[in-house]
Scaffold this motif. Structure first.
Motif, PDB file in Angstrom:
ATOM      1  N   ARG A  49       2.755 -47.964  51.119  1.00  0.00           N
ATOM      2  CA  ARG A  49       2.390 -47.751  49.726  1.00  0.00           C
ATOM      3  C   ARG A  49       3.560 -48.091  48.828  1.00  0.00           C
ATOM      4  NH1 ARG A  49       0.767 -42.752  52.298  1.00  0.00           N
ATOM      5  NH2 ARG A  49      -1.432 -42.884  52.759  1.00  0.00           N
ATOM      6  N   GLY A  50       3.246 -48.317  47.566  1.00  0.00           N
ATOM      7  CA  GLY A  50       4.297 -48.519  46.591  1.00  0.00           C
ATOM      8  C   GLY A  50       4.765 -49.952  46.456  1.00  0.00           C
ATOM      9  N   LEU A  51       3.952 -50.940  46.867  1.00  0.00           N
ATOM     10  CA  LEU A  51       4.323 -52.344  46.707  1.00  0.00           C
ATOM     11  C   LEU A  51       3.376 -53.006  45.716  1.00  0.00           C
ATOM     12  CD1 LEU A  51       5.050 -53.387  50.391  1.00  0.00           C
ATOM     13  CD2 LEU A  51       6.664 -52.649  48.650  1.00  0.00           C
ATOM     14  N   ASP A  52       3.945 -53.803  44.838  1.00  0.00           N
ATOM     15  CA  ASP A  52       3.183 -54.522  43.826  1.00  0.00           C
ATOM     16  C   ASP A  52       3.324 -56.016  44.102  1.00  0.00           C
ATOM     17  OD1 ASP A  52       1.906 -55.409  41.543  1.00  0.00           O
ATOM     18  OD2 ASP A  52       3.617 -55.012  40.232  1.00  0.00           O
ATOM     19  N   TYR A  53       2.196 -56.687  44.291  1.00  0.00           N
ATOM     20  CA  TYR A  53       2.213 -58.108  44.635  1.00  0.00           C
ATOM     21  C   TYR A  53       1.896 -59.008  43.440  1.00  0.00           C
ATOM     22  CZ  TYR A  53       2.599 -56.678  49.465  1.00  0.00           C
ATOM     23  OH  TYR A  53       3.043 -56.135  50.642  1.00  0.00           O
ATOM     24  N   THR A  54       2.040 -58.512  42.228  1.00  0.00           N
ATOM     25  CA  THR A  54       1.806 -59.330  41.039  1.00  0.00           C
ATOM     26  C   THR A  54       2.653 -60.604  41.036  1.00  0.00           C
ATOM     27  OG1 THR A  54       1.187 -57.365  39.796  1.00  0.00           O
ATOM     28  CG2 THR A  54       1.763 -59.320  38.521  1.00  0.00           C
ATOM     29  N   PRO A  55       3.939 -60.558  41.404  1.00  0.00           N
ATOM     30  CA  PRO A  55       4.704 -61.817  41.458  1.00  0.00           C
ATOM     31  C   PRO A  55       4.101 -62.842  42.420  1.00  0.00           C
ATOM     32  CG  PRO A  55       6.194 -59.948  41.515  1.00  0.00           C
ATOM     33  CD  PRO A  55       4.806 -59.396  41.654  1.00  0.00           C
ATOM     34  N   LEU A  56       3.531 -62.396  43.531  1.00  0.00           N
ATOM     35  CA  LEU A  56       2.875 -63.311  44.466  1.00  0.00           C
ATOM     36  C   LEU A  56       1.665 -63.959  43.810  1.00  0.00           C
ATOM     37  CD1 LEU A  56       2.212 -64.546  47.259  1.00  0.00           C
ATOM     38  CD2 LEU A  56       0.918 -62.447  47.709  1.00  0.00           C
ATOM     39  N   PHE A  57       0.846 -63.175  43.128  1.00  0.00           N
ATOM     40  CA  PHE A  57      -0.360 -63.710  42.514  1.00  0.00           C
ATOM     41  C   PHE A  57      -0.015 -64.732  41.434  1.00  0.00           C
ATOM     42  CE2 PHE A  57      -2.008 -59.233  43.489  1.00  0.00           C
ATOM     43  CZ  PHE A  57      -2.232 -59.571  44.809  1.00  0.00           C
ATOM     44  N   ARG A  58       1.018 -64.464  40.662  1.00  0.00           N
ATOM     45  CA  ARG A  58       1.443 -65.429  39.634  1.00  0.00           C
ATOM     46  C   ARG A  58       2.014 -66.693  40.278  1.00  0.00           C
ATOM     47  NH1 ARG A  58       3.833 -61.614  34.787  1.00  0.00           N
ATOM     48  NH2 ARG A  58       1.850 -60.575  34.423  1.00  0.00           N
ATOM     49  N   PHE A  59       2.733 -66.522  41.366  1.00  0.00           N
ATOM     50  CA  PHE A  59       3.268 -67.659  42.102  1.00  0.00           C
ATOM     51  C   PHE A  59       2.129 -68.552  42.586  1.00  0.00           C
ATOM     52  CE2 PHE A  59       4.279 -69.419  46.307  1.00  0.00           C
ATOM     53  CZ  PHE A  59       5.382 -70.201  46.001  1.00  0.00           C
ATOM     54  N   LEU A  60       1.112 -67.955  43.204  1.00  0.00           N
ATOM     55  CA  LEU A  60      -0.012 -68.736  43.720  1.00  0.00           C
ATOM     56  C   LEU A  60      -0.783 -69.426  42.600  1.00  0.00           C
ATOM     57  CD1 LEU A  60      -1.372 -66.303  46.461  1.00  0.00           C
ATOM     58  CD2 LEU A  60      -0.141 -68.449  46.812  1.00  0.00           C
ATOM     59  N   LEU A  61      -0.993 -68.737  41.485  1.00  0.00           N
ATOM     60  CA  LEU A  61      -1.705 -69.354  40.361  1.00  0.00           C
ATOM     61  C   LEU A  61      -0.913 -70.517  39.770  1.00  0.00           C
ATOM     62  CD1 LEU A  61      -3.070 -66.141  38.630  1.00  0.00           C
ATOM     63  CD2 LEU A  61      -4.404 -67.877  39.838  1.00  0.00           C
ATOM     64  N   GLY A  62       0.395 -70.424  39.818  1.00  0.00           N
ATOM     65  CA  GLY A  62       1.236 -71.502  39.321  1.00  0.00           C
ATOM     66  C   GLY A  62       1.298 -72.710  40.251  1.00  0.00           C
ATOM     67  N   LYS A  63       0.880 -72.541  41.484  1.00  0.00           N
ATOM     68  CA  LYS A  63       0.933 -73.617  42.472  1.00  0.00           C
ATOM     69  C   LYS A  63      -0.421 -74.290  42.697  1.00  0.00           C
ATOM     70  CE  LYS A  63       5.258 -72.939  43.536  1.00  0.00           C
ATOM     71  NZ  LYS A  63       6.298 -73.931  43.376  1.00  0.00           N
ATOM     72  N   VAL A  64      -1.410 -74.022  41.847  1.00  0.00           N
ATOM     73  CA  VAL A  64      -2.722 -74.650  41.984  1.00  0.00           C
ATOM     74  C   VAL A  64      -2.564 -76.158  41.839  1.00  0.00           C
ATOM     75  CG1 VAL A  64      -4.986 -74.912  40.896  1.00  0.00           C
ATOM     76  CG2 VAL A  64      -4.028 -72.642  41.228  1.00  0.00           C
ATOM     77  N   GLY A  65      -3.140 -76.899  42.787  1.00  0.00           N
ATOM     78  CA  GLY A  65      -3.044 -78.350  42.794  1.00  0.00           C
ATOM     79  C   GLY A  65      -1.978 -78.887  43.730  1.00  0.00           C
ATOM     80  N   GLU A  66      -1.124 -78.024  44.243  1.00  0.00           N
ATOM     81  CA  GLU A  66      -0.049 -78.458  45.139  1.00  0.00           C
ATOM     82  C   GLU A  66      -0.483 -78.371  46.596  1.00  0.00           C
ATOM     83  OE1 GLU A  66       3.798 -76.855  44.375  1.00  0.00           O
ATOM     84  OE2 GLU A  66       3.552 -76.970  42.210  1.00  0.00           O
ATOM     85  N   ASP A  67       0.328 -78.952  47.491  1.00  0.00           N
ATOM     86  CA  ASP A  67       0.051 -78.960  48.920  1.00  0.00           C
ATOM     87  C   ASP A  67       0.079 -77.535  49.470  1.00  0.00           C
ATOM     88  OD1 ASP A  67      -0.291 -80.231  51.521  1.00  0.00           O
ATOM     89  OD2 ASP A  67       1.765 -79.540  51.894  1.00  0.00           O
ATOM     90  N   TRP A  68      -0.990 -77.139  50.163  1.00  0.00           N
ATOM     91  CA  TRP A  68      -1.152 -75.766  50.624  1.00  0.00           C
ATOM     92  C   TRP A  68      -0.115 -75.380  51.679  1.00  0.00           C
ATOM     93  CZ3 TRP A  68      -2.042 -71.096  49.895  1.00  0.00           C
ATOM     94  CH2 TRP A  68      -2.323 -70.196  50.912  1.00  0.00           C
ATOM     95  N   ASP A  69       0.223 -76.277  52.567  1.00  0.00           N
ATOM     96  CA  ASP A  69       1.168 -75.933  53.632  1.00  0.00           C
ATOM     97  C   ASP A  69       2.527 -75.526  53.062  1.00  0.00           C
ATOM     98  OD1 ASP A  69      -0.716 -76.395  55.614  1.00  0.00           O
ATOM     99  OD2 ASP A  69      -0.156 -78.510  55.820  1.00  0.00           O
ATOM    100  N   GLY A  70       3.001 -76.272  52.088  1.00  0.00           N
ATOM    101  CA  GLY A  70       4.280 -75.938  51.458  1.00  0.00           C
ATOM    102  C   GLY A  70       4.223 -74.643  50.679  1.00  0.00           C
TER     103      GLY A  70
END
Length: 156
Positions: A49-70
């Motif tokens: 408990r006590g973890l916030d993954y908002t930075p991950l979600f923003r990271f993924l949204l910023g990488k839309v259109g890029e190569d998935w493996d990288g």
């Protein structure tokens, strides 16, 4: 060294609840349980408990259109566990959703990997103005932007 894609939430503040429940140690000697309940149950792994993954979600949204493996390799290297990646990114076509609800009032665009191995949004045209809050008390957000519509009381 890049910073992690998650952050610790202040779990010691007052009135902050992070899905705390009873532990097995408080149940194992309860008189209401029978011996068969004790042998069937397991202590299991403690909930994290006590973890916030908002930075991950923003990271993924910023990488839309890029190569998935990288994108996947970089995200997994900066996480404690790769599981939260697939909270937004659908693994199978039947798992795709226009948006994903994370927590009580936070919504994010649903993502998937196309045939060319590129990260894509399921509904790229969907925005914060298209969604309506489910209750009047919370601040609902879509990709970090507050909903444009106001809460409407359901008709009876």
């Amino acid at each position: 060294m890049k910073e992690p894609l998650y952050r610790r939430v202040n779990t010691r503040a007052r009135n902050v609840h992070h899905d705390h429940g009873g532990d097995y140690r408080h149940q194992r000697t309860a008189k209401s349980e029978t011996s068969s309940d004790l042998t069937r149950g397991s202590m299991g792994r403690r909930a994290r408990r006590g973890l916030d993954y908002t930075p991950l979600f923003r990271f993924l949204l910023g990488k839309v259109g890029e190569d998935w493996d990288g994108v996947r390799d970089e995200a997994a290297a900066r996480l404690d566990s790769p599981d939260p990646i697939h909270w937004l990114v659908a693994r199978q076509p039947h798992e795709r959703s226009d948006y994903v609800r994370i927590g009580e009032a936070s919504y994010y665009s649903g993502l998937y990997v196309d045939d060319e191995n590129r990260l894509r949004a399921v509904a790229p045209q969907l925005g914060a103005d298209d969604l309506e809050p489910s209750c009047p008390c919370c601040t609902h957000t879509f990709n970090g932007v507050r909903f444009g519509r106001k809460y409407r009381e359901p008709e009876r």
